[in-house]
Design a protein around this motif. Structure first.
Motif, PDB file in Angstrom:
ATOM      1  N   MET A   1       0.817  -1.223   0.000  1.00 16.92           N
ATOM      2  CA  MET A   1       0.000   0.000   0.000  1.00 16.92           C
ATOM      3  C   MET A   1       0.847   1.268   0.000  1.00 16.92           C
ATOM      4  O   MET A   1       0.415   2.314   0.476  1.00 16.92           O
ATOM      5  CB  MET A   1      -0.940   0.048   1.214  1.00 16.92           C
ATOM      6  N   ALA A   2       2.067   1.174  -0.541  1.00 16.77           N
ATOM      7  CA  ALA A   2       2.945   2.340  -0.537  1.00 16.77           C
ATOM      8  C   ALA A   2       2.432   3.399  -1.510  1.00 16.77           C
ATOM      9  O   ALA A   2       2.637   4.592  -1.299  1.00 16.77           O
ATOM     10  CB  ALA A   2       4.374   1.942  -0.881  1.00 16.77           C
TER      11      ALA A   2
ATOM     12  N   ILE B   1       9.846  15.738   4.343  1.00 15.52           N
ATOM     13  CA  ILE B   1       9.796  14.671   3.351  1.00 15.52           C
ATOM     14  C   ILE B   1       9.058  13.483   3.961  1.00 15.52           C
ATOM     15  O   ILE B   1       9.521  12.865   4.914  1.00 15.52           O
ATOM     16  CB  ILE B   1      11.202  14.289   2.864  1.00 15.52           C
ATOM     17  N   LYS B   2       7.885  13.213   3.385  1.00 12.39           N
ATOM     18  CA  LYS B   2       7.047  12.134   3.878  1.00 12.39           C
ATOM     19  C   LYS B   2       7.549  10.818   3.305  1.00 12.39           C
ATOM     20  O   LYS B   2       7.812  10.727   2.106  1.00 12.39           O
ATOM     21  CB  LYS B   2       5.593  12.373   3.473  1.00 12.39           C
ATOM     22  N   ARG B   3       7.680   9.802   4.154  1.00 13.50           N
ATOM     23  CA  ARG B   3       8.205   8.525   3.708  1.00 13.50           C
ATOM     24  C   ARG B   3       7.254   7.377   4.031  1.00 13.50           C
ATOM     25  O   ARG B   3       7.674   6.261   4.333  1.00 13.50           O
ATOM     26  CB  ARG B   3       9.588   8.291   4.322  1.00 13.50           C
ATOM     27  N   GLY B   4       5.952   7.674   3.991  1.00  7.24           N
ATOM     28  CA  GLY B   4       4.944   6.627   4.150  1.00  7.24           C
ATOM     29  C   GLY B   4       5.117   5.846   5.436  1.00  7.24           C
ATOM     30  O   GLY B   4       5.234   6.427   6.508  1.00  7.24           O
ATOM     31  N   GLU B   5       5.150   4.526   5.316  1.00  9.34           N
ATOM     32  CA  GLU B   5       5.225   3.670   6.501  1.00  9.34           C
ATOM     33  C   GLU B   5       6.534   3.853   7.274  1.00  9.34           C
ATOM     34  O   GLU B   5       6.693   3.304   8.363  1.00  9.34           O
ATOM     35  CB  GLU B   5       5.060   2.201   6.113  1.00  9.34           C
ATOM     36  N   HIS B   6       7.478   4.602   6.690  1.00  7.60           N
ATOM     37  CA  HIS B   6       8.741   4.825   7.383  1.00  7.60           C
ATOM     38  C   HIS B   6       8.761   6.148   8.136  1.00  7.60           C
ATOM     39  O   HIS B   6       9.765   6.519   8.725  1.00  7.60           O
ATOM     40  CB  HIS B   6       9.904   4.769   6.391  1.00  7.60           C
ATOM     41  N   GLY B   7       7.663   6.897   8.095  1.00 10.16           N
ATOM     42  CA  GLY B   7       7.598   8.152   8.824  1.00 10.16           C
ATOM     43  C   GLY B   7       7.923   9.342   7.953  1.00 10.16           C
ATOM     44  O   GLY B   7       7.670   9.336   6.747  1.00 10.16           O
TER      45      GLY B   7
ATOM     46  N   GLU C   1      18.800  21.852  11.427  1.00 10.49           N
ATOM     47  CA  GLU C   1      18.366  20.646  12.125  1.00 10.49           C
ATOM     48  C   GLU C   1      17.772  19.619  11.183  1.00 10.49           C
ATOM     49  O   GLU C   1      17.181  19.952  10.163  1.00 10.49           O
ATOM     50  CB  GLU C   1      17.265  21.002  13.134  1.00 10.49           C
ATOM     51  N   THR C   2      17.883  18.365  11.597  1.00 12.60           N
ATOM     52  CA  THR C   2      17.125  17.297  10.957  1.00 12.60           C
ATOM     53  C   THR C   2      16.337  16.592  12.044  1.00 12.60           C
ATOM     54  O   THR C   2      16.869  16.323  13.121  1.00 12.60           O
ATOM     55  CB  THR C   2      18.057  16.292  10.259  1.00 12.60           C
ATOM     56  N   ILE C   3      15.081  16.345  11.778  1.00 16.04           N
ATOM     57  CA  ILE C   3      14.209  15.654  12.720  1.00 16.04           C
ATOM     58  C   ILE C   3      13.687  14.413  12.018  1.00 16.04           C
ATOM     59  O   ILE C   3      13.224  14.488  10.886  1.00 16.04           O
ATOM     60  CB  ILE C   3      13.019  16.556  13.124  1.00 16.04           C
ATOM     61  N   LEU C   4      13.790  13.282  12.685  1.00 16.63           N
ATOM     62  CA  LEU C   4      13.281  12.046  12.098  1.00 16.63           C
ATOM     63  C   LEU C   4      12.057  11.601  12.882  1.00 16.63           C
ATOM     64  O   LEU C   4      12.170  11.171  14.033  1.00 16.63           O
ATOM     65  CB  LEU C   4      14.364  10.959  12.144  1.00 16.63           C
ATOM     66  N   ALA C   5      10.906  11.747  12.292  1.00 19.04           N
ATOM     67  CA  ALA C   5       9.664  11.345  12.952  1.00 19.04           C
ATOM     68  C   ALA C   5       9.284   9.959  12.454  1.00 19.04           C
ATOM     69  O   ALA C   5       8.857   9.804  11.306  1.00 19.04           O
ATOM     70  CB  ALA C   5       8.548  12.341  12.649  1.00 19.04           C
ATOM     71  N   PRO C   6       9.464   8.943  13.283  1.00 16.82           N
ATOM     72  CA  PRO C   6       9.128   7.593  12.823  1.00 16.82           C
ATOM     73  C   PRO C   6       7.623   7.409  12.729  1.00 16.82           C
ATOM     74  O   PRO C   6       6.862   8.122  13.388  1.00 16.82           O
ATOM     75  CB  PRO C   6       9.704   6.695  13.923  1.00 16.82           C
ATOM     76  N   ALA C   7       7.207   6.478  11.892  1.00 24.02           N
ATOM     77  CA  ALA C   7       5.797   6.086  11.865  1.00 24.02           C
ATOM     78  C   ALA C   7       5.572   5.045  12.958  1.00 24.02           C
ATOM     79  O   ALA C   7       6.476   4.286  13.304  1.00 24.02           O
ATOM     80  CB  ALA C   7       5.425   5.525  10.509  1.00 24.02           C
ATOM     81  N   LEU C   8       4.386   5.051  13.508  1.00 21.36           N
ATOM     82  CA  LEU C   8       4.041   4.077  14.537  1.00 21.36           C
ATOM     83  C   LEU C   8       3.901   2.693  13.902  1.00 21.36           C
ATOM     84  O   LEU C   8       3.153   2.549  12.931  1.00 21.36           O
ATOM     85  CB  LEU C   8       2.718   4.492  15.181  1.00 21.36           C
ATOM     86  N   PRO C   9       4.596   1.688  14.420  1.00 18.94           N
ATOM     87  CA  PRO C   9       4.367   0.330  13.896  1.00 18.94           C
ATOM     88  C   PRO C   9       2.955  -0.107  14.297  1.00 18.94           C
ATOM     89  O   PRO C   9       2.595  -0.033  15.472  1.00 18.94           O
ATOM     90  CB  PRO C   9       5.415  -0.519  14.637  1.00 18.94           C
ATOM     91  N   LEU C  10       2.174  -0.507  13.338  1.00 17.58           N
ATOM     92  CA  LEU C  10       0.756  -0.790  13.596  1.00 17.58           C
ATOM     93  C   LEU C  10       0.419  -2.245  13.309  1.00 17.58           C
ATOM     94  O   LEU C  10       0.886  -2.813  12.322  1.00 17.58           O
ATOM     95  CB  LEU C  10      -0.119   0.103  12.709  1.00 17.58           C
TER      96      LEU C  10
END
Lengths: 304, 304
Positions: B89-90, B201-207, B215-224
């Motif tokens: 579903m990417a 930059i949106k990376r789907g299931e990778h956050g 700065e760089t901020i890495l917002a992970p996606a919640l493992p569901l």
């Protein structure tokens, strides 16, 4: 006596990526994992090379204080892998594999390695992984890496080995193939229900997810300006993670979390250059700097 | 007066995913982003629907205290999108798009919205985005989302709009297409050099990765465990992030970092169910719980 023992391949790679190409480059799972692990804990390898293996690489292992008493040198050619990465370099295309002396590799764990508390079974035939397991005294942690080839060709045998290990490394596609579960959270927990306490799902440029019964750890990959060759990134991650765990001698949750980030940091050095070039020159100070940098990128405060 | 104004689509979607299918489902960028934003700050939308738009959805906006004084109801059919997701579903495959009244959408920002400090220009024609920009008084932050279609068909016009915004949302493929840079770190910094202070930059299931000059901020996606329909995840992320920023009224680094994680948490509610079903029932307590949960997954300690 090493506190980390790594069983796997020492190879000569011919690698082409969008960033260039390299022939006869030092590679292999035992190489990358030991280069990473020995920055944290005394490390030994069990592997085999052929009589054509350059002496400079053996000398480099020694210079790094990697215990090579388990490195057999056999008559014949060293294991050679030829591969190409295109586009986003997410996956290698194997052009050629010459097993050489690796075809008859029967890992013998030296007596001085038998009591090592932390063991990494790199991606080799499941029978050999099982054989090594039988040689070991009573390790605190046995980690295992595998690949699609074994999952497809001998899933039952592989599962027998996996039942006996504590930590399983695999990538997302492999986790899906091994469990038939598309959802990675479910796949990881299905694997945990069948043996390993810890499952690490490697996600390439997206980092890695570490699952235990009670916890999930998300280790992001470092965003890099320079990315030349992903070969060995997974083994470097594994070596760094296990080396850090061995240095602390515990699998407690906070240590495990930091160990995952260390794995990610170590992998960042590998992918920046071909072969072990980036990893080889990384110092503990470099590790500290990148760890702090990466940690800050995910240093979220309380919601208010 | 809303402190967040979101301009975009309100749509009826026909969506098929491996988890099932849904017809006439409430969708659109203004819908998802406002449902997320208004959990944090007073929110208004500027959009258009047709005379066929179900009154229950309008009532639902009202129930959530979303200001719909900018929602035009025109004679004709509501914008309809029909799409399918396969495998991981990417990426959606669009089967049909019926613009309906959206074809003549001329966003008019209501007088009571003109001083809104936080504005989101959802993925619409760059000319319309520019037109909205010209209507606004002096917003503290203007965020923009776009898509490959505009990048391919009118890159020059799109770049003119991007020059004028503070925050740019786009996915990895779009960042690459817009800059010609394969490396995402470089792509983000090239974009920052040409307008927006913040690039997400949106990376789907990778956050998602959030870049600023410093700065760089890495917002992970919640493992569901449950993942049913990714439609609207990106707009939900944007709405949650902007809503949180608006609630705090600052773009200071720590706030920005938390806002990114809030975006990721909000998106996790959306993808668990079809349409807005998951998002609609999420409470502030649910947000708090998932935020803490996700924050802990990346709570790395100092290296020792």
């Amino acid at each position: 006596m090493p506190s980390v023992v790594l069983i796997g391949s020492v190879a000569l790679d011919n690698v082409t990526t969008p960033a260039g190409e390299r022939e006869n480059a030092l590679g292999g799972s035992a190489t990358f994992s030991s280069y990473a692990a020995n920055l944290f804990a005394p490390t030994g390898i069990v592997a085999v090379v052929g009589s054509d293996f350059p002496a400079e690489h053996i000398e480099a292992f020694r210079q790094r204080d990697i215990d090579i008493s388990g490195l057999a040198i056999e008559d014949g050619p060293t294991f050679r892998w030829t591969g190409v990465y295109d586009g986003d370099m997410a996956q290698a295309k194997t052009l050629d594999t010459q097993l050489g002396v690796f075809a008859d590799f029967k890992p013998v764990v030296p007596a001085s390695f038998l009591d090592a508390p932390f063991v990494f079974l790199g991606n080799i035939h499941p029978d050999l992984q099982m054989d090594v397991l039988d040689q070991l005294a009573n390790p605190k942690l046995v980690a295992l890496d595998t690949m699609n080839y074994w999952i497809d060709s001998m899933p039952a045998r592989l599962k027998q080995v996996i039942e006996r290990v504590d930590l399983l490394f695999l990538n997302d596609a492999e986790a899906r193939a091994l469990t038939g579960q598309h959802n990675l959270f479910r796949a990881a927990h299905e694997l945990i229900a069948n043996g390993p306490e810890i499952v690490v799902i490697k996600r390439g440029e997206h980092g890695a997810s570490v699952y235990t019964q009670r916890e999930t750890i998300l280790a992001p990959a470092l965003p890099l300006k320079r990315f030349k060759d992903p070969t060995g990134a997974g083994d470097t991650f594994a070596g760094g993670m296990i080396g850090y765990l061995a240095a602390h001698g515990t699998l407690e949750a906070d240590t495990l979390r930091n160990a995952a980030l260390v794995g990610s940091v170590m992998a960042s050095f590998t992918v920046e250059e071909f072969s072990v070039d980036g990893l080889a020159r990384a110092t503990r100070d470099d590790v500290q700097r990148r760890y702090d940098y990466l940690r800050k990128m995910v240093a979220f405060g309380p919601l208010c």
